[in-house]
Design a protein around this motif. Structure first.
Motif, mmCIF file in Angstrom:
data_model
loop_
_atom_site.group_PDB
_atom_site.id
_atom_site.type_symbol
_atom_site.label_atom_id
_atom_site.label_comp_id
_atom_site.label_asym_id
_atom_site.label_seq_id
_atom_site.Cartn_x
_atom_site.Cartn_y
_atom_site.Cartn_z
ATOM 1 N N ARG A 268 -43.368 0.477 19.662
ATOM 2 C CA ARG A 268 -42.616 1.700 19.942
ATOM 3 C C ARG A 268 -41.783 2.093 18.725
ATOM 4 N N ALA A 269 -41.605 3.387 18.578
ATOM 5 C CA ALA A 269 -40.745 3.868 17.499
ATOM 6 C C ALA A 269 -39.301 3.489 17.796
ATOM 7 N N ALA A 270 -38.559 3.124 16.750
ATOM 8 C CA ALA A 270 -37.151 2.788 16.918
ATOM 9 C C ALA A 270 -36.363 4.058 17.257
ATOM 10 N N PRO A 271 -35.416 3.984 18.194
ATOM 11 C CA PRO A 271 -34.576 5.156 18.478
ATOM 12 C C PRO A 271 -33.883 5.644 17.211
ATOM 13 N N ARG A 272 -33.750 6.954 17.070
ATOM 14 C CA ARG A 272 -33.187 7.518 15.854
ATOM 15 C C ARG A 272 -31.746 7.098 15.626
ATOM 16 N N TRP A 273 -31.013 6.792 16.715
ATOM 17 C CA TRP A 273 -29.603 6.460 16.553
ATOM 18 C C TRP A 273 -29.401 5.056 16.007
ATOM 19 N N TRP A 274 -30.443 4.231 15.972
ATOM 20 C CA TRP A 274 -30.287 2.870 15.460
ATOM 21 C C TRP A 274 -29.840 2.866 14.008
ATOM 22 N N GLY A 275 -30.376 3.774 13.217
ATOM 23 C CA GLY A 275 -29.993 3.831 11.809
ATOM 24 C C GLY A 275 -28.500 4.078 11.645
ATOM 25 N N ASP A 276 -27.979 5.063 12.382
ATOM 26 C CA ASP A 276 -26.547 5.349 12.308
ATOM 27 C C ASP A 276 -25.723 4.177 12.812
ATOM 28 N N ALA A 277 -26.197 3.547 13.899
ATOM 29 C CA ALA A 277 -25.469 2.403 14.456
ATOM 30 C C ALA A 277 -25.405 1.255 13.457
ATOM 31 N N GLY A 278 -26.501 1.042 12.721
ATOM 32 C CA GLY A 278 -26.503 -0.021 11.721
ATOM 33 C C GLY A 278 -25.508 0.238 10.611
ATOM 34 N N GLY A 279 -25.447 1.480 10.130
ATOM 35 C CA GLY A 279 -24.481 1.829 9.089
ATOM 36 C C GLY A 279 -23.047 1.667 9.564
ATOM 37 N N VAL A 280 -22.769 2.079 10.806
ATOM 38 C CA VAL A 280 -21.423 1.934 11.365
ATOM 39 C C VAL A 280 -21.057 0.460 11.481
ATOM 40 N N ALA A 281 -22.009 -0.370 11.917
ATOM 41 C CA ALA A 281 -21.741 -1.801 12.066
ATOM 42 C C ALA A 281 -21.424 -2.443 10.717
ATOM 43 N N ALA A 282 -22.175 -2.060 9.672
ATOM 44 C CA ALA A 282 -21.918 -2.623 8.342
ATOM 45 C C ALA A 282 -20.528 -2.237 7.847
ATOM 46 N N ALA A 283 -20.167 -0.956 8.002
ATOM 47 C CA ALA A 283 -18.840 -0.511 7.575
ATOM 48 C C ALA A 283 -17.746 -1.190 8.390
ATOM 49 N N ALA A 284 -18.004 -1.356 9.698
ATOM 50 C CA ALA A 284 -17.017 -2.004 10.567
ATOM 51 C C ALA A 284 -16.774 -3.451 10.146
ATOM 52 N N SER A 285 -17.834 -4.131 9.682
ATOM 53 C CA SER A 285 -17.667 -5.533 9.269
ATOM 54 C C SER A 285 -16.720 -5.636 8.081
ATOM 55 N N LEU A 286 -16.804 -4.697 7.144
ATOM 56 C CA LEU A 286 -15.888 -4.706 5.996
ATOM 57 C C LEU A 286 -14.465 -4.373 6.428
ATOM 58 N N LEU A 287 -14.333 -3.484 7.405
ATOM 59 C CA LEU A 287 -12.996 -3.168 7.925
ATOM 60 C C LEU A 287 -12.387 -4.374 8.632
ATOM 61 N N VAL A 288 -13.214 -5.116 9.383
ATOM 62 C CA VAL A 288 -12.727 -6.324 10.066
ATOM 63 C C VAL A 288 -12.233 -7.347 9.048
ATOM 64 N N VAL A 289 -13.030 -7.540 7.995
ATOM 65 C CA VAL A 289 -12.644 -8.496 6.957
ATOM 66 C C VAL A 289 -11.319 -8.083 6.322
ATOM 67 N N THR A 290 -11.170 -6.798 6.033
ATOM 68 C CA THR A 290 -9.924 -6.306 5.443
ATOM 69 C C THR A 290 -8.754 -6.495 6.396
ATOM 70 N N ALA A 291 -8.981 -6.232 7.685
ATOM 71 C CA ALA A 291 -7.916 -6.408 8.676
ATOM 72 C C ALA A 291 -7.497 -7.872 8.778
ATOM 73 N N LEU A 292 -8.458 -8.784 8.713
ATOM 74 C CA LEU A 292 -8.126 -10.211 8.761
ATOM 75 C C LEU A 292 -7.313 -10.615 7.527
ATOM 76 N N TRP A 293 -7.651 -10.044 6.385
ATOM 77 C CA TRP A 293 -6.891 -10.322 5.154
ATOM 78 C C TRP A 293 -5.464 -9.790 5.285
ATOM 79 N N VAL A 294 -5.313 -8.579 5.848
ATOM 80 C CA VAL A 294 -3.979 -8.004 6.044
ATOM 81 C C VAL A 294 -3.159 -8.861 7.000
ATOM 82 N N SER A 295 -3.800 -9.337 8.071
ATOM 83 C CA SER A 295 -3.084 -10.166 9.054
ATOM 84 C C SER A 295 -2.652 -11.495 8.473
ATOM 85 N N ASN A 296 -3.266 -11.903 7.379
ATOM 86 C CA ASN A 296 -2.892 -13.152 6.717
ATOM 87 C C ASN A 296 -1.997 -12.866 5.506
#
Length: 466
Positions: free
Chosen positions: A19-47
């Motif tokens: 089956r073809a991948a849903p079109r929104w998967w691409g956007d979701a992947g980009g958001v997840a990657a950006a969110a991971s960097l934000l999480v890392v930055t937030a953990l650094w700020v909390s420390n």
């Protein structure tokens, strides 16, 4: 079986198509990657990251080094996930896009890693001898010797990924050296666990990093090792025939068990290993050159002097190992209407398989086939069959490469690229366009298609590069 019969039978052959991948998967992947960097930055700020920056001096330099190291680690693990060959990710993005992102994250994480090393060393030295401090860090801090070895492994990968270096390497050698990236990531882990202030000092940080490392490791084990083993045991491919197609071009027919269950589509490629003697451990990527059937697959290979040179000597009965399918140059979004295919050299192979699968009507399909000379035009009988039986308009274009960036041969390079494309394919503006060939040529062909009025999401490319 004749080569034209492959395409004639493929129209009615039963074969499982993913089956073809849903079109929104691409956007979701980009958001997840950006969110991971934000999480890392937030953990650094909390420390106390921001407080350390405000303190100034060596403390601030060390805090910057910590943040650079955290982002480098995060991008390294995202890089592993990008190239773990996860089927859902492959279908959503395609190998070309994943390879570009992999390259970008690889170089970015490397420079962040160097920044981390420099900043931490300078910060710890606090005005003392930096070289002595670096040596002390490597020899006396837990996990640092392993981390240094990991950094050297990643340096080797980066150096051999520079374009000038890649051109000097065979694909097999480059691929083997690239595996050192896994070693580099693995060797960095103990250092982060034992001495990483932003790892050891926070339960949330430990949970995040263990989860990310675990997901990356499981993805590699499942999809780089587990899934290929499972599919090879299920399908047990062997060479059933070898046919020369043109100068330096050879087709290999493959048979096996339950091939109708293999989730492959026309236009995709696999990584192949032929168990015919020395060198079988080195895999090479080759595209399907005919629509996959429930009882037969076909690939076509150009002799380029590396592992591809062995293909013409294969014998029927040779066992085959494979990984895949990969690639997004498929007809998953094609619902009918005009279609234009632009091939250069061996780039004809995936487009030939697409011609056999797509449900176009007579007169709707145009194939523009770019080659160096008349003798280099392969699959003549098959192209004649497509023209006669399915109404494909075949436009061969031969000649030497133009002196400028152009999809046209030198003889016609004085013409405007887009206008020449409109003349070759009058329906181009409304067509789905599939492009396959060397990188520079494919980029010029894509630019011409866009200038000729094709919608950007209607242009599909596959580069024959690594």
């Amino acid at each position: 079986m004749t080569t034209t019969a492959v395409h004639a039978d493929a129209r009615t052959a039963q074969h499982r198509r993913p089956r073809a991948a849903p079109r929104w998967w691409g956007d979701a992947g980009g958001v997840a990657a950006a969110a991971s960097l934000l999480v890392v930055t937030a953990l650094w700020v909390s420390n106390d990251g921001l407080q350390d920056i405000a303190a100034g001096g060596s403390t601030a330099i060390t805090a910057i080094g910590r943040l650079a190291g955290l982002h480098a680690s995060d991008l390294l693990l995202l890089q592993v996930l990008l190239m773990a060959r996860i089927p859902l990710v492959e279908r959503a993005f395609g190998q070309d896009r994943l390879a570009r992102w992999h390259r970008w994250t690889g170089f970015t994480s490397f420079w962040l890693m160097l920044g981390h090393i420099v900043a931490i060393t300078v910060g710890y030295a606090a005005g003392n001898n930096v070289v002595v401090q670096l040596w002390d860090l490597i020899l006396t801090y837990p996990g640092m010797l392993l981390a240094a070895a990991g950094a050297v492994s990643l340096l080797l990968v980066v150096v051999t990924s520079v374009r000038a270096a890649r051109r000097r390497l065979r694909y097999e050698s480059w691929h083997l050296l690239h595996l050192y990236a896994y070693l580099g990531v693995g060797l960095a882990l103990p250092h982060q666990i034992w001495t990483g202030e932003d790892f050891a000092g926070s339960v949330a940080a430990r949970a995040y990093w263990w989860t990310l490392y675990g997901v990356a490791a499981c993805a590699v084990l499942a999809y780089r090792i587990g899934l290929p083993v499972l599919r090879n045991r299920r399908h047990r491919l062997v060479v059933s025939g070898v046919v020369p197609e043109g100068p330096g071009l050879t087709s290999v027919y493959l048979s096996g068990e339950r091939l109708g269950e293999l989730p492959a589509r026309a236009g995709q490629f696999f990584h192949w290993r032929f168990l015919d003697g020395a060198g079988w451990t080195r895999a090479n990527p080759f595209s399907l050159s005919a629509t996959p059937r429930g009882d037969l697959l076909r690939i076509t290979v150009k002799d380029q002097g590396d592992g591809s040179s062995r293909i013409a000597t294969l014998r029927p009965g040779t066992k085959v190992l494979f990984e895949g399918p990969f690639g997004k140059l498929t007809g998953e979004h094609y619902q009918g209407g005009p279609v234009v295919m632009m091939a250069c050299g061996v780039g004809i192979t995936p487009l030939l398989s697409l011609l056999g699968e797509l449900p176009y009507r007579a007169g709707e399909a145009t194939l523009i086939y770019r080659a160096r000379s008349e003798e280099d035009l392969a699959f003549r009988s098959e192209l004649e069959w497509f023209a006669a039986e399915r109404g494909v308009r075949v436009v061969p274009m031969t000649g030497h490469r133009a002196d400028r960036a152009s999809w046209l041969p030198r003889e016609f390079a004085g013409q405007d690229d887009a206008e020449a494309l409109r003349r070759a394919a009058p329906q181009i503006a409304a067509a789905r366009v599939y492009i396959c060939g060397p990188g520079e040529w494919a980029a010029a062909a894509r630019a011409a298609a866009l200038q000729a009025g094709v919608r950007a999401n209607y242009v599909h490319t596959e580069l024959f590069a690594w």
